[in-house]
Design an enzyme around this catalytic site. Sequence first.
Site, short mmCIF file in Angstrom:
data_model
loop_
_atom_site.label_atom_id
_atom_site.label_comp_id
_atom_site.label_asym_id
_atom_site.label_seq_id
_atom_site.Cartn_x
_atom_site.Cartn_y
_atom_site.Cartn_z
N ASP A 4 -12.57 5.49 -1.60
CA ASP A 4 -13.19 4.17 -1.71
C ASP A 4 -14.33 4.14 -2.72
O ASP A 4 -14.88 3.06 -2.99
CB ASP A 4 -13.72 3.72 -0.35
CG ASP A 4 -12.61 3.16 0.54
OD1 ASP A 4 -11.71 2.50 0.00
OD2 ASP A 4 -12.64 3.38 1.76
N ARG B 38 -24.24 -1.36 -0.40
CA ARG B 38 -23.32 -1.24 0.74
C ARG B 38 -24.02 -0.41 1.81
O ARG B 38 -23.94 0.82 1.82
CB ARG B 38 -22.04 -0.55 0.27
CG ARG B 38 -20.92 -0.47 1.29
CD ARG B 38 -19.75 0.26 0.65
NE ARG B 38 -18.60 0.37 1.52
CZ ARG B 38 -17.61 -0.52 1.57
NH1 ARG B 38 -17.63 -1.58 0.79
NH2 ARG B 38 -16.60 -0.35 2.39
N ILE C 21 -4.09 0.61 -2.44
CA ILE C 21 -4.67 -0.74 -2.50
C ILE C 21 -6.03 -0.65 -1.82
O ILE C 21 -6.11 -0.43 -0.61
CB ILE C 21 -3.81 -1.80 -1.77
CG1 ILE C 21 -2.49 -1.99 -2.50
CG2 ILE C 21 -4.57 -3.13 -1.71
CD1 ILE C 21 -1.64 -3.15 -1.99
N ASP C 22 -7.07 -0.75 -2.60
CA ASP C 22 -8.41 -0.81 -2.03
C ASP C 22 -8.72 -2.29 -1.84
O ASP C 22 -8.55 -3.08 -2.76
CB ASP C 22 -9.40 -0.15 -2.99
CG ASP C 22 -10.81 -0.13 -2.42
OD1 ASP C 22 -10.96 0.00 -1.19
OD2 ASP C 22 -11.75 -0.25 -3.22
N GLU D 77 -4.99 7.66 0.76
CA GLU D 77 -5.36 6.96 2.00
C GLU D 77 -4.21 6.92 3.01
O GLU D 77 -4.43 7.08 4.20
CB GLU D 77 -5.80 5.53 1.70
CG GLU D 77 -6.20 4.81 2.99
CD GLU D 77 -6.61 3.36 2.83
OE1 GLU D 77 -6.67 2.87 1.69
OE2 GLU D 77 -6.87 2.72 3.88
N LYS E 196 -15.80 -4.48 -7.28
CA LYS E 196 -17.27 -4.65 -7.33
C LYS E 196 -17.89 -3.67 -8.33
O LYS E 196 -18.78 -4.02 -9.09
CB LYS E 196 -17.89 -4.41 -5.94
CG LYS E 196 -17.58 -5.50 -4.93
CD LYS E 196 -18.39 -5.32 -3.66
CE LYS E 196 -17.82 -4.32 -2.69
NZ LYS E 196 -16.53 -4.67 -2.10
N ASP F 54 -6.49 5.51 -3.65
CA ASP F 54 -6.46 4.37 -2.74
C ASP F 54 -5.44 3.41 -3.34
O ASP F 54 -5.71 2.74 -4.34
CB ASP F 54 -7.84 3.72 -2.66
CG ASP F 54 -7.94 2.75 -1.50
OD1 ASP F 54 -6.88 2.25 -1.07
OD2 ASP F 54 -9.06 2.50 -1.02
N ASP G 14 0.85 -1.20 0.00
CA ASP G 14 0.00 0.00 0.00
C ASP G 14 0.89 1.25 0.00
O ASP G 14 0.66 2.20 -0.77
CB ASP G 14 -0.87 0.08 1.27
CG ASP G 14 -1.77 -1.12 1.48
OD1 ASP G 14 -2.99 -0.95 1.57
OD2 ASP G 14 -1.25 -2.26 1.58
N HIS H 298 -18.06 -4.36 7.13
CA HIS H 298 -18.11 -3.25 6.17
C HIS H 298 -19.51 -3.01 5.62
O HIS H 298 -19.76 -1.97 5.03
CB HIS H 298 -17.16 -3.51 4.99
CG HIS H 298 -15.71 -3.48 5.38
ND1 HIS H 298 -14.69 -3.58 4.47
CD2 HIS H 298 -15.12 -3.35 6.59
CE1 HIS H 298 -13.53 -3.53 5.10
NE2 HIS H 298 -13.76 -3.39 6.38
N SER I 178 -13.14 -4.65 -2.40
CA SER I 178 -12.65 -3.50 -3.18
C SER I 178 -13.61 -2.98 -4.25
O SER I 178 -14.68 -3.54 -4.47
CB SER I 178 -11.30 -3.80 -3.84
OG SER I 178 -11.47 -4.47 -5.07
N THR J 221 -7.38 -4.05 1.08
CA THR J 221 -6.09 -4.61 1.54
C THR J 221 -6.28 -6.03 2.07
O THR J 221 -5.42 -6.89 1.88
CB THR J 221 -5.48 -3.70 2.63
OG1 THR J 221 -5.37 -2.38 2.08
CG2 THR J 221 -4.09 -4.16 3.04
N1 LIG Z 1 -16.39 -0.47 9.25
C1 LIG Z 1 -16.29 -0.23 7.96
N2 LIG Z 1 -17.40 -0.02 7.22
C2 LIG Z 1 -17.33 0.20 5.92
N3 LIG Z 1 -16.17 0.25 5.22
C3 LIG Z 1 -15.03 0.06 5.91
C4 LIG Z 1 -15.01 -0.19 7.30
N4 LIG Z 1 -13.74 -0.34 7.69
C5 LIG Z 1 -12.98 -0.18 6.59
N5 LIG Z 1 -13.76 0.08 5.52
C6 LIG Z 1 -13.35 0.39 4.16
O1 LIG Z 1 -13.69 -0.66 3.30
C7 LIG Z 1 -12.75 -0.70 2.26
C8 LIG Z 1 -12.76 -2.01 1.62
O2 LIG Z 1 -14.07 -2.12 1.20
P1 LIG Z 1 -14.57 -3.38 0.58
O3 LIG Z 1 -15.81 -3.09 -0.15
O4 LIG Z 1 -13.44 -3.95 -0.18
O5 LIG Z 1 -14.92 -4.25 1.82
S1 LIG Z 1 -14.58 -5.69 1.82
O6 LIG Z 1 -13.17 -5.72 2.21
O7 LIG Z 1 -14.92 -6.14 0.51
O8 LIG Z 1 -15.32 -6.46 2.68
C9 LIG Z 1 -11.48 -0.42 2.96
O9 LIG Z 1 -10.59 0.08 2.01
P2 LIG Z 1 -9.02 -0.29 2.15
O10 LIG Z 1 -8.58 0.21 3.48
O11 LIG Z 1 -8.46 0.52 1.02
O12 LIG Z 1 -8.89 -1.77 1.98
C10 LIG Z 1 -11.87 0.60 4.01
O13 LIG Z 1 -11.67 1.91 3.58
MG LIG Z 2 -10.19 1.40 0.24
MG LIG Z 3 -6.55 1.10 0.73
MG LIG Z 4 -6.92 0.70 4.20
#
Ligand SMILES: Nc1ncnc2c1ncn2[C@@H]1O[C@H](COP(=O)(O)OS(=O)(=O)O)[C@@H](OP(=O)(O)O)[C@H]1O
Ligand SMILES: [Mg+2]
Ligand SMILES: [Mg+2]
Ligand SMILES: [Mg+2]
Length: 356
Positions: free
Chosen positions: A293, A280, A142-143, A70, A264, A140, A47, A237, A261, A145
């Site tokens: 995101d 979501r 790495i979306d 991020e 979707k 982002d 990242d 999430h 990520s 992670t």
């Molecule tokens: N509690 C909560 N609620 C909602 N979203 C949150 C939460 N915590 C984290 N995040 C954010 O979710 C990003 C990843 O989203 P995703 O859609 O990939 O979720 S999931 O990992 O598929 O389950 C993730 O992005 P990355 O940090 O870039 O991976 C976060 O920004």
């Molecule tokens: Mg993200």
């Molecule tokens: Mg990220």
């Molecule tokens: Mg992150």
Amino acid sequence: MVVYAAEQAVAIAAVRRACTLTTAVFNNLVKGETLVKGDKSPVTVADLSAQAVVNTILLHAFPSDPIVGEEDAADLRENKVLCARVIELANEVLSVPPSELAEEKASWGLGEHRSEGEVLQAIDRGNYEGGRAGRMWTLDPIDGTKGFLRGGQYAVCLALINDGRVELGVIGCPNLPLDPAIPDGPAGALFVATRGRGAFQYPLSTVVGSKIPPVSLRMPSLPFENLSFLESVEKAHAALDTNAKIAQLLGVKCEPVRMDSQAKYAALARGDSSGGVYLRLPANTEYREKIWDHAPGSLLVEEAGGIISDAFGKPLDFGAGRFLGKHYGVVGAGKEIHQKLLEGVQQILKEEGKLA
Ligand SMILES: Nc1ncnc2c1ncn2[C@@H]1O[C@H](COP(=O)(O)OS(=O)(=O)O)[C@@H](OP(=O)(O)O)[C@H]1O
Ligand SMILES: [Mg+2]
Ligand SMILES: [Mg+2]
Ligand SMILES: [Mg+2]
């Protein structure tokens, strides 16, 4: 209408280079190369070095553009071992000279070695607070992670925002099949959307991509029973139980497709699994969504003929700072069914006592 041709070329090159880095790191990720951030979410050397790569390229190409990224370099300044690894990884990618195949330019800061200070400063250029006025990028690196760490879907996501409106979005998905009809076929897709000019898929690899023209994306128009809900993997999430009730109410027959990520949004825009719906809804209403995101993914879907809004039909607000404006949930679907989807979402939220 502004064309943003230069910005598109730079953003594509930056995302491609960052994807080269993340793919290489995944194959060699060593235990201990992941940190846990203050909000308990993971961040890896991939990242951080991917953010360094994209921000360095943006800095050279558009020196006065601020970046809402991020990550930041605070933890790296405290950890010499991880810091050295991030400098090494960023340089492995940035020091490769510009590629004619990818139509890159030396003036984008490619082909040179960066010092530790330059790499850390580049990461910290992502500290911009965002807002309603002017032009900015959001990144982002790495979306998803968690998806990256488990070898699932993740995405390198970059968008250009002007006066609070997303104008350009580029998403690199190294693990997404190039052809959704061949799930086990070659992976690595690049998605590009420019406001008013459509949504396109390219192969992520320029070697492959040099011969294949971009594919214009149009979302299929199908009834709910043929669609799949595209959902988060992480239960924290999104309220997946609520999604299941909405699916039942609307007559959705297909099983939900869960992936990490903004892949979707790409799957929705492309019409994977014979069409989808993005849903979501918050599992925890304290959580505020971040602009990086959703910025490129939402434009991609809109440019492929869909609508992205919150659960009340309000368009997402990217001008409120690093966080999205005040919203409840994110709801995405084709134009023809979006209103019906909103009605279903609101009915179930009411039944669950989640609406006032
Ligand atoms: N509690 C909560 N609620 C909602 N979203 C949150 C939460 N915590 C984290 N995040 C954010 O979710 C990003 C990843 O989203 P995703 O859609 O990939 O979720 S999931 O990992 O598929 O389950 C993730 O992005 P990355 O940090 O870039 O991976 C976060 O920004
Ligand atoms: Mg993200
Ligand atoms: Mg990220
Ligand atoms: Mg992150």
